[in-house]
Design a protein around this motif. Sequence first.
Motif, PDB file in Angstrom:
ATOM      1  N   PRO A   1      51.484 -20.070 -38.543  1.00 25.06           N
ATOM      2  CA  PRO A   1      50.381 -20.766 -37.890  1.00 25.06           C
ATOM      3  C   PRO A   1      50.351 -22.221 -38.346  1.00 25.06           C
ATOM      4  O   PRO A   1      50.971 -22.570 -39.355  1.00 25.06           O
ATOM      5  CB  PRO A   1      49.147 -19.997 -38.390  1.00 25.06           C
ATOM      6  CG  PRO A   1      49.579 -19.370 -39.674  1.00 25.06           C
ATOM      7  CD  PRO A   1      51.032 -19.072 -39.527  1.00 25.06           C
ATOM      8  N   PRO A   2      49.684 -23.076 -37.614  1.00 25.79           N
ATOM      9  CA  PRO A   2      49.604 -24.488 -38.015  1.00 25.79           C
ATOM     10  C   PRO A   2      49.041 -24.613 -39.435  1.00 25.79           C
ATOM     11  O   PRO A   2      48.082 -23.936 -39.796  1.00 25.79           O
ATOM     12  CB  PRO A   2      48.651 -25.096 -36.981  1.00 25.79           C
ATOM     13  CG  PRO A   2      48.744 -24.200 -35.796  1.00 25.79           C
ATOM     14  CD  PRO A   2      48.956 -22.829 -36.350  1.00 25.79           C
ATOM     15  N   ARG A   3      49.692 -25.445 -40.236  1.00 26.82           N
ATOM     16  CA  ARG A   3      49.210 -25.686 -41.591  1.00 26.82           C
ATOM     17  C   ARG A   3      48.492 -27.027 -41.665  1.00 26.82           C
ATOM     18  O   ARG A   3      48.675 -27.894 -40.821  1.00 26.82           O
ATOM     19  CB  ARG A   3      50.396 -25.683 -42.568  1.00 26.82           C
ATOM     20  CG  ARG A   3      50.908 -24.305 -42.883  1.00 26.82           C
ATOM     21  CD  ARG A   3      52.293 -24.381 -43.505  1.00 26.82           C
ATOM     22  NE  ARG A   3      53.327 -24.645 -42.482  1.00 26.82           N
ATOM     23  CZ  ARG A   3      54.527 -25.127 -42.741  1.00 26.82           C
ATOM     24  NH1 ARG A   3      54.865 -25.418 -43.976  1.00 26.82           N
ATOM     25  NH2 ARG A   3      55.401 -25.326 -41.777  1.00 26.82           N
ATOM     26  N   GLN A   4      47.685 -27.191 -42.687  1.00 28.05           N
ATOM     27  CA  GLN A   4      47.007 -28.450 -42.918  1.00 28.05           C
ATOM     28  C   GLN A   4      47.993 -29.389 -43.614  1.00 28.05           C
ATOM     29  O   GLN A   4      48.287 -29.213 -44.791  1.00 28.05           O
ATOM     30  CB  GLN A   4      45.773 -28.254 -43.791  1.00 28.05           C
ATOM     31  CG  GLN A   4      44.762 -27.264 -43.246  1.00 28.05           C
ATOM     32  CD  GLN A   4      43.620 -27.043 -44.214  1.00 28.05           C
ATOM     33  OE1 GLN A   4      42.939 -27.989 -44.614  1.00 28.05           O
ATOM     34  NE2 GLN A   4      43.408 -25.790 -44.604  1.00 28.05           N
ATOM     35  N   VAL A   5      48.517 -30.330 -42.868  1.00 22.07           N
ATOM     36  CA  VAL A   5      49.526 -31.234 -43.406  1.00 22.07           C
ATOM     37  C   VAL A   5      48.836 -32.462 -43.994  1.00 22.07           C
ATOM     38  O   VAL A   5      48.229 -33.255 -43.271  1.00 22.07           O
ATOM     39  CB  VAL A   5      50.536 -31.650 -42.324  1.00 22.07           C
ATOM     40  CG1 VAL A   5      51.549 -32.642 -42.896  1.00 22.07           C
ATOM     41  CG2 VAL A   5      51.234 -30.420 -41.755  1.00 22.07           C
ATOM     42  N   ALA A   6      48.956 -32.599 -45.299  1.00 21.58           N
ATOM     43  CA  ALA A   6      48.364 -33.747 -45.979  1.00 21.58           C
ATOM     44  C   ALA A   6      49.336 -34.912 -46.067  1.00 21.58           C
ATOM     45  O   ALA A   6      48.936 -36.077 -46.083  1.00 21.58           O
ATOM     46  CB  ALA A   6      47.908 -33.344 -47.384  1.00 21.58           C
ATOM     47  N   TYR A   7      50.636 -34.575 -46.138  1.00 23.35           N
ATOM     48  CA  TYR A   7      51.655 -35.617 -46.315  1.00 23.35           C
ATOM     49  C   TYR A   7      52.980 -35.040 -45.864  1.00 23.35           C
ATOM     50  O   TYR A   7      53.241 -33.848 -46.015  1.00 23.35           O
ATOM     51  CB  TYR A   7      51.720 -36.027 -47.788  1.00 23.35           C
ATOM     52  CG  TYR A   7      52.639 -37.193 -48.085  1.00 23.35           C
ATOM     53  CD1 TYR A   7      52.209 -38.502 -47.902  1.00 23.35           C
ATOM     54  CD2 TYR A   7      53.929 -36.984 -48.564  1.00 23.35           C
ATOM     55  CE1 TYR A   7      53.040 -39.574 -48.186  1.00 23.35           C
ATOM     56  CE2 TYR A   7      54.772 -38.049 -48.854  1.00 23.35           C
ATOM     57  CZ  TYR A   7      54.322 -39.343 -48.656  1.00 23.35           C
ATOM     58  OH  TYR A   7      55.150 -40.400 -48.941  1.00 23.35           O
ATOM     59  N   SER A   8      53.844 -35.903 -45.328  1.00 23.83           N
ATOM     60  CA  SER A   8      55.153 -35.448 -44.869  1.00 23.83           C
ATOM     61  C   SER A   8      56.225 -36.398 -45.392  1.00 23.83           C
ATOM     62  O   SER A   8      56.033 -37.614 -45.404  1.00 23.83           O
ATOM     63  CB  SER A   8      55.188 -35.406 -43.338  1.00 23.83           C
ATOM     64  OG  SER A   8      56.391 -34.836 -42.882  1.00 23.83           O
ATOM     65  N   THR A   9      57.345 -35.847 -45.836  1.00 24.44           N
ATOM     66  CA  THR A   9      58.409 -36.661 -46.416  1.00 24.44           C
ATOM     67  C   THR A   9      59.767 -36.057 -46.112  1.00 24.44           C
ATOM     68  O   THR A   9      59.885 -34.854 -45.864  1.00 24.44           O
ATOM     69  CB  THR A   9      58.231 -36.783 -47.946  1.00 24.44           C
ATOM     70  OG1 THR A   9      59.305 -37.556 -48.493  1.00 24.44           O
ATOM     71  CG2 THR A   9      58.227 -35.407 -48.606  1.00 24.44           C
ATOM     72  N   GLY A  10      60.796 -36.876 -46.142  1.00 24.38           N
ATOM     73  CA  GLY A  10      62.163 -36.395 -45.986  1.00 24.38           C
ATOM     74  C   GLY A  10      62.840 -36.130 -47.311  1.00 24.38           C
ATOM     75  O   GLY A  10      64.008 -35.780 -47.354  1.00 24.38           O
ATOM     76  N   SER A  11      62.122 -36.293 -48.409  1.00 22.53           N
ATOM     77  CA  SER A  11      62.689 -36.136 -49.743  1.00 22.53           C
ATOM     78  C   SER A  11      61.999 -35.013 -50.497  1.00 22.53           C
ATOM     79  O   SER A  11      60.785 -35.055 -50.719  1.00 22.53           O
ATOM     80  CB  SER A  11      62.548 -37.444 -50.526  1.00 22.53           C
ATOM     81  OG  SER A  11      62.790 -37.241 -51.898  1.00 22.53           O
TER      82      SER A  11
END
Length: 298
Positions: free
Chosen positions: A216-226
């Motif tokens: 299910p959709p999560r609460q995304v606080a931050y996204s990174t490629g590392s």
Amino acid sequence: MDLNLLKTFDAVIKSKSVNEAAEVLNITAPAVSHALNRLRDEYQDPLFIRQGRGIVPTNFAIELHNEIQEPLSLLLNGSKSRQDFDPELSQRTFRISSHKDIDLIVVPPLVRYKNVHAPNVTIQADIEHLNEQDRHDDLRRRRVDVILATVPLEDRGYHNEVLFDQELVVTVSKDHPRIQSELTMEDFLRESHITWKTQRLNTNTLDSVAIDVALPPRQVAYSTGSGATALVMAAQTDWLAVSGQWQAEQLAESLGLNVFPIPFETQKVPVYMTWHQSQKNDKGHEWFRQAIVSSLDL
């Protein structure tokens, strides 16, 4: 121009020392200095400037080296190293295209292996491809020797070998107010997340490997490629971070993180080594591929 002048220039810029370059080339230090003086006259540039007890290249020298190192390597090492490669004597440069998270696992043991078995070989791992076409082109044109990635190149003419598989884990700060001794599915879905992006299926890493689970959709606080960035961020917040197990084990203690299994079944994330078929008769390239495999087994 005498090719040996550029060969000498290449050795000096790599070692940043006239004496060390002379040892590598098996010539005298005055001979190295004489070659550099000829190049200074040719290009009307000092090329190297004394700094402390060593020397540093000028901006022009750096630009010149960037232009000549690939064709020079092909000219000096190309046909010979492809037919009769001796790792103990070779001065060949091998280039890896990878990702920072994979570099952390592969590059240090590979450099240690190289230092023992091929001390004069140079390994460059500073190229990262962000699209598929660049990966194809650079392998085919031999701008890079191998690509390390979580996605293989399926087109005809490319060879893929699985180097290793990464298990994924969940990390949280040891000071997390709600998660301490275990991580349940309810915890996982309730908390805010740091998502780890990947080119793998053009999605987040976790979504690409979940087995029989439509997350299910999560609460995304931050996204990174590392993955490393995700771990550092998790240590300083109440956010959850999914990362590779290797990275988590390396950094958990120093960052103050607890590491938990993902609370549902997932596949491991494979890391492939990919090369072009035009390298199949290249003995140096064959040695390099085997060196990567062998270094990871140490």
